[in-house]
Scaffold this motif. Structure first.
Motif, PDB file in Angstrom:
ATOM      1  N   PHE A  40       1.009  -0.920   0.145  1.00  0.00           N
ATOM      2  CA  PHE A  40       0.018   0.210  -0.261  1.00  0.00           C
ATOM      3  C   PHE A  40       0.686   1.296   0.548  1.00  0.00           C
ATOM      4  O   PHE A  40       1.846   1.203   0.720  1.00  0.00           O
ATOM      5  N   THR A  41       0.642   2.162  -0.361  1.00  0.00           N
ATOM      6  CA  THR A  41       0.837   3.794  -0.374  1.00  0.00           C
ATOM      7  C   THR A  41       0.391   4.579   0.394  1.00  0.00           C
ATOM      8  O   THR A  41      -1.284   4.243   0.407  1.00  0.00           O
ATOM      9  N   ALA A  42       0.736   5.578   1.768  1.00  0.00           N
ATOM     10  CA  ALA A  42      -0.004   6.193   2.188  1.00  0.00           C
ATOM     11  C   ALA A  42      -0.085   7.684   2.346  1.00  0.00           C
ATOM     12  O   ALA A  42       1.855   7.833   1.325  1.00  0.00           O
ATOM     13  N   THR A  43      -0.248   9.175   2.877  1.00  0.00           N
ATOM     14  CA  THR A  43       0.262  10.129   2.372  1.00  0.00           C
ATOM     15  C   THR A  43       1.233  10.219   3.530  1.00  0.00           C
ATOM     16  O   THR A  43       0.994   9.614   3.952  1.00  0.00           O
ATOM     17  N   ASN A  44       1.833  11.315   3.261  1.00  0.00           N
ATOM     18  CA  ASN A  44       3.068  11.546   3.977  1.00  0.00           C
ATOM     19  C   ASN A  44       2.316  11.877   5.311  1.00  0.00           C
ATOM     20  O   ASN A  44       1.681  12.645   5.504  1.00  0.00           O
TER      21      ASN A  44
END
Length: 327
Positions: A40-44
């Motif tokens: 997954f990727t997420a906001t900083n």
């Protein structure tokens, strides 16, 4: 005259061989369906955020995984709960599901019987060009616990989905359908709308009774890969709350003159409002949303190598007769 008789004989052999070589469709399969989150990727992470997204669970339920890379987490949670709430937003997958499974999530994310408490049973193959809508079996489902959060948001998540089929006849034949990898582009929308005026990216304005936006603007996710290309996915049908897509596969390890080898795996995703022109879904706020997944297997029409070889040999024979006649 002899040449004409030989040509006629070649045609008869070709035609009769193609008739008697018509292979049998493999009619019934037991199955294991497994899915998990690959990454997954997420906001900083904002300076005031408390929680980072966390993965947990086991797509194989502690058993042997059928996924090519081994078992994966089947639970993903993110965000900081708002106010006095302790609830993050989470995605979960009920993996594994088999022909022996007796329950699945209902629309409220609660397990319920799917076959009056008995195992759901084996997949029955649909005939070539046949109606597949009555042949679905329950596969894995995705549950989105959608609650107001702050802090770090989910951006994308990759779901890996595998299906193993075991034929009842011929006995011992095991087939892995194409393992599907779905990239989900997730949009955590502001509950009062992007501009704060109640206008939602999908559906009516926030607070509209009876709508997907009744408790705030729904979150959205788009499934990347439905448009085909390298994935080989083909959308068969779609409606306001379902998408049907298929992917082809070939059965190996059987005699092509005896058994039909070309099939397609048809998957129906349903239970949520369809968004993004039929390429994604919307999930309502402050509650549990379930994207149900069912599948069917259908035979597809494809030329068999054995039949093609017979016709090729016949054409070569005819070519030889023609050359001799010319001489």
């Amino acid at each position: 005259m002899k040449s004409i008789k030989a040509i006629a004989a070649a045609i008869v052999v070709s035609t009769s061989a193609s008739v008697y070589a018509d292979p049998m469709i493999i009619q019934e399969w037991s199955f294991i369906n497994e899915a998990g989150f690959a990454n997954f990727t997420a906001t900083n992470k904002p300076a005031n955020a408390t929680n980072e997204p966390t993965l947990s669970g086991d797509s194989a339920d502690g058993g042997t995984s059928i996924l090519s890379g081994g078992s994966l987490p089947d639970n993903l949670c993110w965000g900081d709960p708002v106010g006095n709430s302790t609830q993050q937003s989470c995605l979960s997958i009920n993996s594994q599901v088999t022909s022996e499974s007796t329950q699945s999530w209902n629309e409220n994310g609660v397990f319920e019987d799917i076959n009056d408490g008995a195992p759901q049973g084996n997949v029955q193959t649909v005939a070539i060009d046949g109606d597949y809508t009555g042949a679905f079996k329950q596969g894995t489902a995705i549950r989105h616990e959608n609650f107001p959060i702050t802090g770090q948001f989910l951006d994308t998540v990759t779901i890996q989905d595998g299906l193993r089929l075991q034929a009842t006849m011929p006995e011992g034949l095991q087939v892995n359908a194409p393992e599907l990898s779905f990239l989900v582009d997730f949009w955590e929308t502001p509950n009062r709308g992007v501009e704060g005026d109640g206008t939602c990216p999908f559906g009516p304005t926030a607070g509209t009774p009876g709508s997907v936006n009744e408790k705030g603007c729904s979150d959205l996710f788009q499934v990347i890969g439905f448009e085909g290309g390298a994935s080989g996915l083909n959308i068969l049908a779609a409606g306001p709350d379902f998408i049907d897509f298929s992917v082809k596969f070939k059965v190996t390890g059987v005699d092509a003159s005896m058994y039909h080898r070309d099939y397609e795996l048809i998957t129906r995703l349903s239970g949520l409002d369809v968004a993004f022109d039929g390429l994604g879904f919307a999930t309502s706020e402050r509650g549990v949303n379930v994207l149900n997944a069912e599948f069917a297997v259908r035979a597809i029409d494809a030329p068999e190598p054995s039949t093609l070889a017979i016709f090729a040999a016949s054409l070569l024979a005819l070519s030889g007769f023609t050359r001799r006649k010319a001489k």
